[in-house]
Design a protein around this motif. Sequence first.
Motif, PDB file in Angstrom:
ATOM      1  N   THR A  68      -7.894   2.265   4.959  1.00  0.00           N
ATOM      2  CA  THR A  68      -6.858   2.559   4.914  1.00  0.00           C
ATOM      3  C   THR A  68      -6.551   2.715   6.723  1.00  0.00           C
ATOM      4  OG1 THR A  68      -5.944   4.455   4.662  1.00  0.00           O
ATOM      5  CG2 THR A  68      -6.001   2.752   3.212  1.00  0.00           C
ATOM      6  N   SER A  70      -4.974   4.691   7.813  1.00  0.00           N
ATOM      7  CA  SER A  70      -3.928   6.331   7.860  1.00  0.00           C
ATOM      8  C   SER A  70      -4.299   7.331   9.030  1.00  0.00           C
ATOM      9  CB  SER A  70      -3.895   6.382   6.417  1.00  0.00           C
ATOM     10  OG  SER A  70      -3.449   5.711   6.111  1.00  0.00           O
ATOM     11  N   THR A  92      -0.473   5.467   4.609  1.00  0.00           N
ATOM     12  CA  THR A  92       0.152   4.636   5.243  1.00  0.00           C
ATOM     13  C   THR A  92       0.105   3.024   5.644  1.00  0.00           C
ATOM     14  OG1 THR A  92      -0.378   5.753   7.354  1.00  0.00           O
ATOM     15  CG2 THR A  92       1.688   6.556   5.775  1.00  0.00           C
ATOM     16  N   ASP A  93      -1.032   2.421   4.661  1.00  0.00           N
ATOM     17  CA  ASP A  93      -1.511   1.383   4.496  1.00  0.00           C
ATOM     18  C   ASP A  93      -0.529   0.509   4.279  1.00  0.00           C
ATOM     19  OD1 ASP A  93      -3.945  -0.255   5.169  1.00  0.00           O
ATOM     20  OD2 ASP A  93      -4.218  -0.951   3.516  1.00  0.00           O
ATOM     21  N   ARG A  94      -0.393  -0.497   5.219  1.00  0.00           N
ATOM     22  CA  ARG A  94       0.629  -1.664   4.894  1.00  0.00           C
ATOM     23  C   ARG A  94       0.079  -2.972   4.569  1.00  0.00           C
ATOM     24  NH1 ARG A  94       5.895  -0.178   5.247  1.00  0.00           N
ATOM     25  NH2 ARG A  94       6.284   1.673   6.521  1.00  0.00           N
ATOM     26  N   ARG A 127       4.001  -0.464  -3.823  1.00  0.00           N
ATOM     27  CA  ARG A 127       3.539   0.077  -2.801  1.00  0.00           C
ATOM     28  C   ARG A 127       5.125   0.819  -2.292  1.00  0.00           C
ATOM     29  NH1 ARG A 127       1.611  -0.915   0.774  1.00  0.00           N
ATOM     30  NH2 ARG A 127       0.696  -3.244   0.956  1.00  0.00           N
ATOM     31  N   GLY A 131       4.010   3.162   2.427  1.00  0.00           N
ATOM     32  CA  GLY A 131       2.475   2.238   2.115  1.00  0.00           C
ATOM     33  C   GLY A 131       2.228   2.213   1.151  1.00  0.00           C
TER      34      GLY A 131
END
Length: 145
Positions: A68, A70, A92-94, A127, A131
């Motif tokens: 990620t 992040s 915090t990876d989307r 989810r 993130g």
Amino acid sequence: MIGAMADAAVSAAVGLPSYRSNYLARDTAPGKARRGVALALNTWGLEQLADTAELLVSELVTNAVVHTDSRTVGVVVIRTSETAVRIMVLDTDRAEMSLPACPSGDEESGRGLFLVATLADRWDIERVSTGKRIWCELDTKKVQP
């Protein structure tokens, strides 16, 4: 919040026992997370779970650091009941989430979540607004005093 306290631990004063910490997303994060999880389990009298829990959190934190973007990785360990401990790793990876493909026998990586699925009693990827959260649970009732 994940970015609020990088590399600082916080314990809950009331309610179910919990351990929370945020780590900078660096190669040192898995080791710090292992030590934090072991400390929490030892404090709660669940030393017998420590080896498995350390391996699980190490795999989950490593995935967040490597896969990620992040800047920080959050780790939460909570006694969800008298018979279960949940380890959560937040990033915090989307990006779109997908379950990993089964690695072939000669691949050098890609087995982390398969290891989690094998060792944990339950696990999932969710989810969340900030993130994603990957969690796994270990049953304490399997622990012999």
